[in-house]
Design a protein around this motif. Structure first.
Motif, PDB file in Angstrom:
ATOM      1  N   ASP A 247       0.827  -1.208   0.000  1.00 25.59           N
ATOM      2  CA  ASP A 247       0.000   0.000   0.000  1.00 25.59           C
ATOM      3  C   ASP A 247       0.864   1.262   0.000  1.00 25.59           C
ATOM      4  N   GLN A 248       2.055   1.160   0.614  1.00 22.07           N
ATOM      5  CA  GLN A 248       2.968   2.301   0.642  1.00 22.07           C
ATOM      6  C   GLN A 248       3.748   2.446  -0.663  1.00 22.07           C
ATOM      7  N   GLY A 249       3.568   1.483  -1.581  1.00 24.08           N
ATOM      8  CA  GLY A 249       4.283   1.543  -2.853  1.00 24.08           C
ATOM      9  C   GLY A 249       5.728   1.102  -2.765  1.00 24.08           C
ATOM     10  N   VAL A 250       6.086   0.364  -1.713  1.00 20.79           N
ATOM     11  CA  VAL A 250       7.463  -0.088  -1.519  1.00 20.79           C
ATOM     12  C   VAL A 250       7.667  -1.395  -2.282  1.00 20.79           C
ATOM     13  N   TRP A 258       5.714  -7.064  -2.420  1.00 21.83           N
ATOM     14  CA  TRP A 258       5.974  -7.862  -1.232  1.00 21.83           C
ATOM     15  C   TRP A 258       4.970  -9.004  -1.121  1.00 21.83           C
ATOM     16  N   THR A 259       5.451 -10.146  -0.655  1.00 20.46           N
ATOM     17  CA  THR A 259       4.603 -11.305  -0.384  1.00 20.46           C
ATOM     18  C   THR A 259       4.822 -11.740   1.062  1.00 20.46           C
ATOM     19  N   ARG A 260       3.980 -12.648   1.510  1.00 24.83           N
ATOM     20  CA  ARG A 260       4.157 -13.156   2.863  1.00 24.83           C
ATOM     21  C   ARG A 260       5.541 -13.781   3.032  1.00 24.83           C
ATOM     22  N   GLY A 261       5.977 -14.541   2.012  1.00 21.08           N
ATOM     23  CA  GLY A 261       7.279 -15.190   2.101  1.00 21.08           C
ATOM     24  C   GLY A 261       8.429 -14.207   2.146  1.00 21.08           C
ATOM     25  N   ALA A 262       8.311 -13.088   1.398  1.00 17.88           N
ATOM     26  CA  ALA A 262       9.392 -12.089   1.403  1.00 17.88           C
ATOM     27  C   ALA A 262       9.531 -11.459   2.782  1.00 17.88           C
TER      28      ALA A 262
END
Length: 525
Positions: A247-250, A258-262
């Motif tokens: 949501d922050q665009g990171v 980003w994923t849960r695993g990352a």
């Protein structure tokens, strides 16, 4: 004018000299043995050919190819194909020495190559050896010893290289791999002075230089610390943290969402507290990829400047370990039976919505399948859910295989970037790859069948078809299917498919990792 045909350069043999025998030369240079260049090998082979009246009409060259396996050695495979298909226009093969066929750990592999040539009526000569390859008992014994010595040389070299790498880890230096979000790789000289920061894909070029990890930009370091605070203090899960970062665009360090695993990797990797850990996995002598137990890891705590305090890392690990505490089988089944009494039925969705109940995947993992867990508490579904359950299991397996491929390519020195919207992998910015999991179907007669659907819309350069074994609980083998060779959108496979399809079959993905391996090349003026 009288022409003297006995003079050199006329294209005719001298008087009393027999016709030259047509021969092929095979040369190989591996990265471990730079002193045996292909040019040096050819010089010896030419001298041997001249002295034995051979004419080298074709040369097969594998440059920069390890002799540990046959995979990836295109020239040798082309030679064997020419020999066995009858296309060879020569009757002898000249090789520098016995080890050029390969430094196999099984000496019979090298013997098999020579035997394949012999069966095709083509003799093999070892030009730099001190014995004649004439089939005598003496030559057979010497060849066997030489083949074993070639494999032992590679084994001893592997031990020495591992010891050297382990020593560098204990000195606090980084050994390969991406730095990770919030970290950067910095090149240092032999006295420890910083030289420059290495960008993605860059490697050191001076043997005495070393690589260390340092904190990256301040905003990335702050985000790593925010991830730990959100997980430890705010009680957010990895999925929630990933959604917050997106949501922050990171973006991650690999330029992906980003994923849960990352997020999970950030929370469990000790490099964020400055520890240098190496050897979690190994691929010694290019035989088998395996995961090593923690006691076999090589480590140096406090090697780098930490991004988060050790207290935060320890707290995060305690939360993860507590979350993974195993209930007994009896407790899990008792809770499941209680839900069955309350709901009157069971599904994976119902199980996953109960807060104090293990997930449906935990039941499937513990008891082999959800259907078996249902049966143990006396629940029989109205319909056969096995097809849906297998599909769910395969969907869960897909991201795991993608992550394994990304890690395997990184270990080989390559780079794989995943497109979050299509799941395509872009390997070394050279070719696109799609991973397809193919379920196993069993006919009424007990035969096994697989249907591979190629993605005609995305049209990847390479499709990795992961063929599942009977029961669809684990991969059986892998097909690497290049787009240029595939003329149908659907392939139907049986257990044995003939050379036209099984030539693309591999027992592991090590061939793919070898394809993605980067090699340093000498700079040409």
């Amino acid at each position: 004018m009288v022409i003297d045909w006995s003079q050199a350069g006329t294209g005719r043999p001298k008087a009393g000299e027999r016709e030259r025998t047509r021969a092929a030369a095979y040369v190989r240079m591996s990265t471990e043995h730079q002193k045996y260049s292909t040019d040096n090998q050819m010089a010896v082979i030419r001298r041997y050919a001249d002295s034995r009246q051979y004419e080298v009409v074709r040369t097969y060259t594998d440059s920069g190819k390890s002799g540990l396996r046959l995979v990836g050695r295109d020239a040798l495979q082309a030679l064997l194909q020419d020999v066995e298909s009858g296309l060879a226009d020569y009757t002898a093969i000249l090789v520098y020495d016995v080890s050029r066929w390969g430094r196999f750990q099984d000496p019979d592999e090298a013997a098999a190559i020579e035997l394949r040539c012999k069966h095709a009526g083509i003799v093999v000569h070892y030009c730099a050896e001190q014995f004649e390859n004439d089939g005598s008992i003496g030559s057979s014994i010497v060849k066997t010893v030489k083949r074993a010595m070639a494999g032992e040389y590679s084994r001893e070299l592997s031990v020495k290289v591992f010891a050297g790498q382990a020593n560098l880890i204990r000195l606090g230096y980084r050994q390969g791999g991406t730095p990770g979000f919030g970290l950067r790789r910095v090149l240092v000289d032999q006295t420890g002075n910083h030289k420059s920061e290495l960008a993605r894909g860059e490697h050191k070029s001076i043997a005495t230089d070393r690589v260390i990890l340092v904190p990256g930009p301040a905003d990335e370091v702050a985000l790593v610390q925010q991830i730990y605070r959100s997980f430890v203090e705010d009680g957010l899960g990895e999925r929630q943290i990933a959604d917050m970062l997106n949501d922050q665009g990171v973006m991650t360090d690999l330029g992906r969402a980003w994923t849960r695993g990352a997020v999970h990797q950030v929370l469990i990797n000790e490099k964020y507290v400055g520890n240098n850990v190496w050897g979690r996995t190994s691929f010694k002598l290019k035989q088998v990829h395996k995961r090593n137990p923690p006691e076999a890891w090589i480590r140096f705590d406090g090697a780098f400047e930490p991004l988060v305090p050790i207290e935060a890392f320890t707290a995060a690990r305690a939360i993860i370990e507590a979350r993974a505490l195993r209930m007994s089988d009896e407790t899990m089944l008792a809770k499941l039976e209680q839900v069955l009494r309350q709901k009157g039925m069971l599904t994976g969705l119902i199980i996953d919505e109960i807060d104090d109940l293990p997930s449906s995947s935990s039941y499937a993992c513990r008891f082999g399948s959800l259907l078996r867990a249902y049966a143990l508490v006396g629940f029989v579904p109205d319909r056969d859910y096995r097809y849906l359950e297998i599909n769910r299991r395969l969907r869960h397996l897909h991201p795991e295989i993608i992550n394994d491929v990304i890690r395997g390519i990184a270990m080989a020195g390559g780079q794989a970037i995943q497109d979050a919207s299509t799941d395509l992998l872009y390997i070394n910015n050279e070719f696109s790859t799609s991973i397809v999991i193919v379920r196993c179907l069993e006919t009424e007669a007990g035969a096994l069948r697989w249907k591979v659907r190629l993605d005609a819309a995305l049209n990847p350069d390479l499709t990795i078809a992961v063929r599942m074994r009977r029961g669809n609980d684990a991969p059986l083998d892998y097909y690497l299917l290049p787009r240029l060779d595939m003329h149908e959108a659907v392939l139907r496979l049986c257990e044995f498919n003939g050379l036209s399809l099984d030539c693309y079959r591999f027992d592991s993905l090590s061939h793919l990792y070898e394809m993605s391996e980067r090699k340093q090349m000498l700079k040409v003026a």
